[in-house]
Structure formats: C-alpha cells, structure tokens
Scaffold this motif. Structure first.
Motif, mmCIF file in Angstrom:
data_model
loop_
_atom_site.group_PDB
_atom_site.id
_atom_site.type_symbol
_atom_site.label_atom_id
_atom_site.label_comp_id
_atom_site.label_asym_id
_atom_site.label_seq_id
_atom_site.Cartn_x
_atom_site.Cartn_y
_atom_site.Cartn_z
ATOM 1 N N GLN A 263 0.822 -1.205 0.000
ATOM 2 C CA GLN A 263 0.000 0.000 0.000
ATOM 3 C C GLN A 263 0.859 1.260 0.000
ATOM 4 N N LEU A 264 1.925 1.252 0.801
ATOM 5 C CA LEU A 264 2.809 2.411 0.868
ATOM 6 C C LEU A 264 3.499 2.651 -0.469
ATOM 7 N N THR A 265 3.983 1.571 -1.091
ATOM 8 C CA THR A 265 4.663 1.714 -2.381
ATOM 9 C C THR A 265 3.731 2.329 -3.415
ATOM 10 N N ARG A 266 2.508 1.849 -3.466
ATOM 11 C CA ARG A 266 1.542 2.376 -4.434
ATOM 12 C C ARG A 266 1.209 3.832 -4.138
ATOM 13 N N ARG A 267 1.074 4.154 -2.873
ATOM 14 C CA ARG A 267 0.750 5.534 -2.508
ATOM 15 C C ARG A 267 1.910 6.479 -2.821
ATOM 16 N N CYS A 268 3.139 5.974 -2.687
ATOM 17 C CA CYS A 268 4.297 6.815 -3.010
ATOM 18 C C CYS A 268 4.303 7.205 -4.484
ATOM 19 N N GLN A 269 3.716 6.363 -5.311
ATOM 20 C CA GLN A 269 3.617 6.666 -6.735
ATOM 21 C C GLN A 269 2.395 7.522 -7.044
ATOM 22 N N ASP A 270 1.290 7.251 -6.342
ATOM 23 C CA ASP A 270 0.041 7.933 -6.664
ATOM 24 C C ASP A 270 -0.127 9.263 -5.949
ATOM 25 N N VAL A 275 2.063 11.335 1.198
ATOM 26 C CA VAL A 275 2.913 10.436 1.971
ATOM 27 C C VAL A 275 4.005 11.227 2.686
ATOM 28 N N PHE A 276 4.598 12.198 2.007
ATOM 29 C CA PHE A 276 5.661 12.989 2.629
ATOM 30 C C PHE A 276 5.123 13.746 3.841
ATOM 31 N N GLU A 277 3.925 14.273 3.738
ATOM 32 C CA GLU A 277 3.346 14.978 4.880
ATOM 33 C C GLU A 277 3.146 14.025 6.051
ATOM 34 N N GLU A 278 2.779 12.785 5.764
ATOM 35 C CA GLU A 278 2.620 11.796 6.835
ATOM 36 C C GLU A 278 3.969 11.447 7.460
ATOM 37 N N LEU A 279 5.020 11.359 6.649
ATOM 38 C CA LEU A 279 6.359 11.107 7.181
ATOM 39 C C LEU A 279 6.791 12.250 8.086
ATOM 40 N N LYS A 280 6.443 13.473 7.700
ATOM 41 C CA LYS A 280 6.770 14.637 8.535
ATOM 42 C C LYS A 280 6.050 14.565 9.880
ATOM 43 N N GLU A 281 4.803 14.149 9.859
ATOM 44 C CA GLU A 281 4.041 14.057 11.097
ATOM 45 C C GLU A 281 4.663 13.051 12.064
ATOM 46 N N LEU A 282 5.204 11.975 11.531
ATOM 47 C CA LEU A 282 5.880 10.994 12.375
ATOM 48 C C LEU A 282 7.116 11.610 13.032
ATOM 49 N N VAL A 283 7.864 12.400 12.283
ATOM 50 C CA VAL A 283 9.037 13.074 12.849
ATOM 51 C C VAL A 283 8.616 14.007 13.975
ATOM 52 N N ARG A 284 7.577 14.785 13.726
ATOM 53 C CA ARG A 284 7.101 15.717 14.761
ATOM 54 C C ARG A 284 6.656 14.976 16.013
ATOM 55 N N ALA A 285 6.015 13.832 15.809
ATOM 56 C CA ALA A 285 5.525 13.060 16.955
ATOM 57 C C ALA A 285 6.671 12.500 17.782
ATOM 58 N N PHE A 286 7.702 11.959 17.123
ATOM 59 C CA PHE A 286 8.794 11.340 17.867
ATOM 60 C C PHE A 286 9.714 12.367 18.526
ATOM 61 N N THR A 287 9.836 13.545 17.938
ATOM 62 C CA THR A 287 10.687 14.577 18.538
ATOM 63 C C THR A 287 9.930 15.438 19.532
ATOM 64 N N GLY A 288 8.596 15.380 19.489
ATOM 65 C CA GLY A 288 7.811 16.249 20.352
ATOM 66 C C GLY A 288 7.870 17.698 19.939
ATOM 67 N N LYS A 289 8.254 17.954 18.681
ATOM 68 C CA LYS A 289 8.353 19.332 18.192
ATOM 69 C C LYS A 289 7.385 19.521 17.015
ATOM 70 N N THR A 299 14.200 17.791 3.078
ATOM 71 C CA THR A 299 13.241 17.871 1.975
ATOM 72 C C THR A 299 13.922 17.391 0.701
ATOM 73 N N PRO A 300 13.829 16.096 0.403
ATOM 74 C CA PRO A 300 14.498 15.551 -0.787
ATOM 75 C C PRO A 300 13.949 16.129 -2.088
ATOM 76 N N LYS A 301 14.761 16.003 -3.124
ATOM 77 C CA LYS A 301 14.388 16.533 -4.441
ATOM 78 C C LYS A 301 13.711 15.481 -5.316
ATOM 79 N N TYR A 302 13.734 14.218 -4.878
ATOM 80 C CA TYR A 302 13.155 13.148 -5.678
ATOM 81 C C TYR A 302 11.874 12.633 -5.023
ATOM 82 N N ARG A 303 11.125 11.813 -5.745
ATOM 83 C CA ARG A 303 9.878 11.252 -5.239
ATOM 84 C C ARG A 303 10.152 10.207 -4.162
ATOM 85 N N VAL A 304 9.260 10.100 -3.195
ATOM 86 C CA VAL A 304 9.387 9.096 -2.146
ATOM 87 C C VAL A 304 9.502 7.709 -2.775
ATOM 88 N N TRP A 305 10.468 6.933 -2.341
ATOM 89 C CA TRP A 305 10.744 5.565 -2.779
ATOM 90 C C TRP A 305 11.401 5.483 -4.157
#
Length: 518
Positions: A263-270, A275-289, A299-305
C-alpha cells in the motif's frame, strides 16, 4: 543416488550437483531450500570470508542494523521473535541458528576465493577454480548447476568519490574511514565526527556516534526520506499475548507487513506529497516538536521511494538533532582541509574523524570471470530472465533481491523456482537448461537493467553499464515488484518456450555411479 552432504572428490576436483556461491543471507536460505526440496542433490557452499553472514559480517560500523523489518527479512521457514529492526549481531545469531538447526554448516567451505567459472556444453558441467586462502591451495570444483548468491557489491572496495583526492583528502590530519572499512574497536568518544552521506548507513551511524562523540555533523549533498516508527510490532505482541504459536505469528505478521508495504509503495507513486506529509508528522511526533523545521535539510528533491526509504526507529536521527548532538549541512565539498571540510558555500566544518557513508561499488557476479564453451561472458551482452537467469549462460541462477521490499522475500521465492527447475530437469532426464528468446520476442527493445525513474540509487547508476540488459516484457526484466512476482514466479511453466533443455545425463547421479553403470 547422492544424498545431501555426500560430497565426493579427490585432490584434483570435487564434484557436487549444485554449487552455491556465498554464505550470506541468500546463500544460507538457498541451501535450506535445496535440502528441503531437492533431497537427492549433493551441494557445497563456497564462501570467501572465514565466516557466514555476508553483508552482516562486512559492515561493522557503530549501530549497524537492518533497515528492513525482520518479519519479512527473516526467512519464511524460521520465525523471527525479536524486535522488527535488528542489530547485525542479532541477525548473525538468527542465521547461525538456521545453519545449526539444518546441518548446513558441513556443506560450507569458508575461505575459498573463486577465480573463474567455466561452463562446457560438451560435459554439461561448470568447472569452478578457487583459491583456499589459508594455504593458497588451488582447488577445482565441478557442478551441474551454479547458484550465485554472492550479492551485488564489492565487499572489499567501498565507493569513495574519486574526485576527493583532487579536493585534498590527503591533507586532512584527522582520521578518515569509509563506514564499510570501520574497525570495531576504534574509540570515537569525545571526538568531533563528520559523517558524509545521508542514506541508510548514515541514518544508522549518526545516532550511534551521537551517544559518545563530542558532536556529529552530517554533510549531505541531498536529503533522504526517513520513516520513523517504534521498534516493535503491536500485532505480533498481541498475538503472542493471546497464546498464538510463533510460526503462526510469523506468518500473519509477515503477511500484514507485506500488505502495508504494498500500500505504501503504491501511494508513493500515486500521492507522494501526501505520503511525505505523513512522514513529517511521524518526525514531529517522535521529537515532540510540532514546529520541527524540514527545510532545507530534510526535503528531498526526488519522489518518495525513488531511492530507498531510510528506516528511523524511535526517530533517533531527529531526536539527536533536536537534542543539539547533530548538525545537518546540505552542501557539496569544495575541498578537504587539515582540520575538516570546506563546503562550496564557504562553511568550515571542523572534525577529528571523517566517516564516508558514500555507498559501495556494484560488482556483478562478484567480479568473477565467466566463460561458456571458452568464450568470455560479458554480462552487459546478456538479457535477464526475470532477474534470475541470463541468455547464453546455461545452468546458472543469480539471486538478486528487492530494494523496496525485504531482500529475503526473493531468496525464498527463488528457492522455490530453482528447486522446481532442478526437479523438472531430473524428471525429464536432461542436464542442461538455457533461457532463450521466443518468436514473440523478436524485435523486442533491449534496455538497461532498470528504469532510472523507477529506482535510481547512486551505486546502481554508476554500475548500470556492467549489468545485464532487460527487455520490455515481464519475462525479461526484474521489475522490483514483489507483490506482482509472488503471483507470477510460482506460476512459471518450466516447459514454457523460453526454456531450452538438452543433454541426457541425469543430474543427481554421481560420476562414480555413471562409471559403474557404463
């Protein structure tokens, strides 16, 4: 008939039905499947190192760990019972148990460096020359089938950008090491550590260095995507809590993870931006910031995956940054100085230790010279059959795993395919199989191994010209799609027109038995 383990030979040559090259994750898994599915076959495993483990023995840098979960990176036939992300030590322990529990160790010949592989259609045999490293003895092995499980990169010569010498690497007065060449007892306590690179290796060493170093700086040319998660699997823990047995836990959790990865692989394409916003939310949650700043260093220059997604257990890389133990610099190197690095923007980075996490060099078939009927094999002149076999090269398979899913998923699946092929050959009474183009393949476009827009890590792009070619049809490419191949590969018909069989020597019959029969 030969039994597993009955390796016959003399001082001149040792013959086995199947010779497996490499005692890493691929070789050990393949040996298991051969024993289980082809009990008639004798075999040996040749390993250059003095121990098993392959990449998990090569890499000894601080914090070395898997970046795939062990429920899918572990073999399907042996349940994994630890945390999803495991250390190299834990993975080696797991592999050692597989070897001991299944009697694989007696088949492994450690310290054997293969110097050539030659196939003869006249004899139906591979002749493999090897040097035994402890006494430099020159040995010869023959086999009916060659199973290449040595991986795809150079374990002895990591990649260091060649332009670094011209940029003054030799002027640096501190310690410099590539992560692949790390000496485990090196003490980095209190040192200023500069890590160059931003991929999976950098993501591993940075938190480990941050524990004891005075400070860590990560200098990256471009950012990487990170997936932050707790290092546990709630489904596995719940199933164990209610008393489900480990094989069932392993099977269910493995299936759940593979579904989630698909599901993640397909979403990274679609929907890569979502998906990137969700990855950011995980970072914010684990750092508490909630205001964690991602620009410009995360902020990478290429598509996720499009390149490998670096796993970050417990958000440890980002926690190090928030705690002030890690500084990230996104820039290129102008030159090395006596005290560190000057970037192209003019920033001076001071360091006592520079660790290059710049990847590795691709090495097709371990760099071993191959010939067929006396003619040298240039892999770039061959076309791959599903990333497993190659036109013009009989009786050989190469294990090339997945980059977006766990490597071992393909080890297990290829184990089924190769063993099925060997059993089919034995049933037909033939000793040779080659893959060949079919009439419908005439005029097919022949292309590089993989599309750069699909997957484009540096090591693959640097070595792409040395790789076998692919066609534009499913049979003639390694599509990196486990979720498609898990349906297609088990459905392969061994009598399909892409397989050409010949020879009348029954594999699995020893040379001595043939002589007696004659």
């Amino acid at each position: 008939m030969n039994v597993v383990g009955a390796i016959e030979g003399d001082e001149a040559a040792t013959h086995v039905d199947v010779l497996i090259v490499g005692a890493g994750i691929s070789g050990i898994g393949s040996a298991y499947h051969l024993q289980e599915q082809c009990p008639w076959a004798s075999y040996a495993v040749l390993e250059m190192k003095d121990t098993f483990g392959g990449t998990w023995d090569t890499h000894r840098y601080p914090g070395v760990r898997s970046d795939s979960d062990l429920y899918t990176f572990g073999y399907r036939f042996k349940p994994w019972v630890g945390a999803p992300i495991a250390s190299a030590e834990e993975i080696l322990k797991y592999m050692g148990e597989v070897i001991d529990e299944n009697g694989i160790g007696e088949h492994i010949r450690y310290g054997h460096r293969i110097t050539s592989c030659a196939y003869s259609r006249d004899t139906g045999l591979w002749t493999v020359a090897a040097t035994r490293l402890d006494d430099r003895a020159e040995l010869t092995f023959t086999c009916n089938f060659l199973w290449m499980c040595q991986g795809y990169y150079d374990h002895e010569n990591p990649y260091v950008p060649p332009e670094w010498e011209a940029k003054g690497l030799g002027e640096f007065k501190g310690d410099f090491v590539h992560a692949q060449n790390w000496v485990p007892d090196y003490d980095f306590s209190g040192k200023r550590v500069l890590v160059i690179g931003s991929g999976a290796t950098a993501a591993t060493v940075v938190p480990a260095f941050a524990e004891k170093a005075a400070h860590v700086t990560m200098l990256q040319r471009s950012p990487t995507y990170f997936f932050c998660s707790e290092n546990k699997n709630e489904l596995a823990d719940r199933l164990r809590e209610i008393g489900v047995d480990e094989p069932t836990v392993h099977r269910i959790v493995r299936q759940q993870i593979m579904y989630d990865q698909d599901q993640l692989t397909r979403r990274c394409q679609d929907e890569p931006e979502v998906v990137f916003e969700e990855l950011k939310e995980l970072v914010r949650a684990f750092t508490g910031k909630p205001d964690f700043e991602f620009e410009p260093h995360f902020t990478p220059k290429y598509r996720v995956w499009q390149q490998r997604l670096a796993f970050c257990p417990e958000g440890d890389v980002f926690k190090a940054a928030v705690a002030g133990k890690l500084t990230v610099v996104t820039d290129t190197i102008d030159r090395f100085t006596e005290t560190g690095v000057r970037t192209s923007s003019g920033e001076e980075i001071q360091a006592d230790l520079i660790v290059a996490c710049t990847g590795f060099n691709l090495l097709v078939m371990g760099g071993i010279p191959f010939t067929v009927d006396g003619d040298a094999v240039d892999w770039a002149d061959t076309v791959t059959y599903r990333g497993m076999m190659f036109t013009g090269v009989p009786n050989m398979a190469w294990v090339m795993g997945y980059f977006r899913a766990s490597w071992t998923l393909r080890v297990d699946m290829m184990g089924d395919f190769v063993c099925g092929l060997l059993n089919h050959m034995r049933d037909r009474g033939v000793d040779r199989v080659e893959v060949q183009m079919r009439p419908e393949d005439e005029g097919m476009d022949i292309l590089p191994w993989i599309e750069s827009e699909n997957f484009n890590p540096g090591y693959l792009m640097r070595g792409l010209d040395a790789m076998p070619r692919r066609g534009d049809k499913a049979e003639w490419r390694h599509n990196q799609d486990y979720w498609r191949e898990r349906e297609e590969i088990p459905a392969i018909a061994y009598d399909a027109p892409e397989f050409a069989y010949s020879g009348d020597r029954l594999i699995g019959t020893s040379r001595r038995e043939e002589e007696v029969a004659a």
